[in-house]
Design an enzyme around this catalytic site. Structure first.
Site: not given
Length: 351
Positions: A134, A158
């Site tokens: 990501s 995250y």
């Protein structure tokens, strides 16, 4: 089609938003696909719709398994029954806010699940992976566009799981050079399949922009909260690199082909974005144009940890994967609205 004819791909998290769109493209390109998904943030109806989109013949090449990567036995069962040529690993939790409130859930899902997957892959000598990383691994970049060799930093639990999983991939490859791992750093995936049959259907209140706008447009939520209106950008709202999910899906096929064709790939990261920054308010305006709906907005304070502007440098993927995003913001909004309009409650009937 060529060499991919009977290559068998395990897709973890294949019932999710990016997973389903990628599975459609894989089947259309002649791959066999096995999905494992625990349906924690997805529904099996999405897989039924994938079958419908590819038709009865290609559907015979798709197998779905309910399973959880945290349970090694679930992975073992798959690998002991068939040989996989490569794994595309989507499975994981992805809400930044939730990760801050419940980091242990994120470490358990994202880290433990992936480590179990590597162990089983090694045992069965399947050493090729495309991993969902990501743009969060860039943290709050000092300069944009983000280039793959930037120093990495994570701003929340995250993001830390993604960064740590990238490091794990690099460590595994360094110790066992026969592994080939491509790390795909997604920017902000939006849009939907042009049929409007599959798309993003988050459970609960969405934590990313497009599903939120979509739920306001169909009347499920009263207004859109815009976090931050005093950023040093053209209109004060944050700037991100939005990418059509079908472009992203094609990026996975390109990455897979690279694994199969390039013996020297090693462990390499690629950005998947458009290279264009779009502000939140520009996105709202584009969606209003596509849908003919007014989106009421409420300007809210910035969220902690949100960067001003993040967008991709896409040169490396263009050069090495032969992949480039085709769709612009207008097409993203058009396809997002087509999905929303046909499925106002996602994959469910109206509750």
């Amino acid at each position: 089609m060529g060499s991919s004819v009977e290559q068998n791909i395990l897709v973890t998290g294949g019932a999710g938003f990016i997973g389903t769109h990628t599975v459609v493209q894989l089947l259309n390109q002649g791959f066999k696909v096995t999905i494992i998904d625990n349906l924690d943030n997805s529904v099996v109806e999405a897989v039924h719709r994938v079958r419908e989109l590819v038709g009865p013949d290609l559907s015979t090449k798709l197998e779905f398994n309910l399973g959880d990567l945290r349970n090694k036995g679930d992975i073992e069962k798959l690998f002991s029954n068939q040989r996989f040529d490569a794994v595309i690993h989507f499975a994981g939790l992805k809400a930044v806010g939730e990760s801050v409130g419940n980091p242990r859930r994120y470490f358990d899902n994202n880290l433990v699940g992936t480590i179990n997957l590597y162990e089983t892959m090694a045992k069965y000598n399947c050493k090729m992976m495309v991993f969902s990383s990501s743009a969060t691994v860039y943290g709050q970049p000092e300069i944009v566009p983000c280039v793959e060799d930037f120093e990495l930093q994570a701003m929340n639990p995250y993001g830390r799981t993604k960064l740590f999983l990238e490091e794990i991939a690099r460590d595994i490859h360094a110790a066992e050079p026969e592994w080939k791992i491509i790390l795909l750093r997604y920017f902000n995936p939006v849009g939907a399949h042009e049929s409007g049959r599959i798309g993003e259907d988050p459970k609960g209140i969405p934590n990313n922009l497009m599903p939120y706008i979509q739920q306001v447009a169909v009347g499920r939520l009263p207004e859109l909260n815009v976090f931050g209106h005093d950023y040093p950008t053209m209109d004060g709202s944050a700037v991100r690199d939005y990418i059509h999910v079908m472009d992203l899906a094609d990026g996975h096929v390109a990455a897979l082909n690279k694994l199969f064709s390039d013996s020297k790939i090693g462990c390499t990261a690629y950005n998947l974005g458009t290279g264009q920054g779009t502000s939140v308010l520009e996105m709202v305006s584009s969606f209003e144009k596509a849908s003919g709906k007014k989106i009421p907005i409420k300007l809210c304070p910035r969220r902690a940890g949100d960067a001003t502007a993040v967008y991709a440098s896409t040169q490396k993927a263009e050069k090495e994967l032969g992949w480039k995003a085709k769709y612009g913001v207008d097409e993203m909004c058009r396809d997002q609205w087509n999905w929303a309009n046909k499925n106002p409650w996602g994959f469910q009937k109206k509750p």
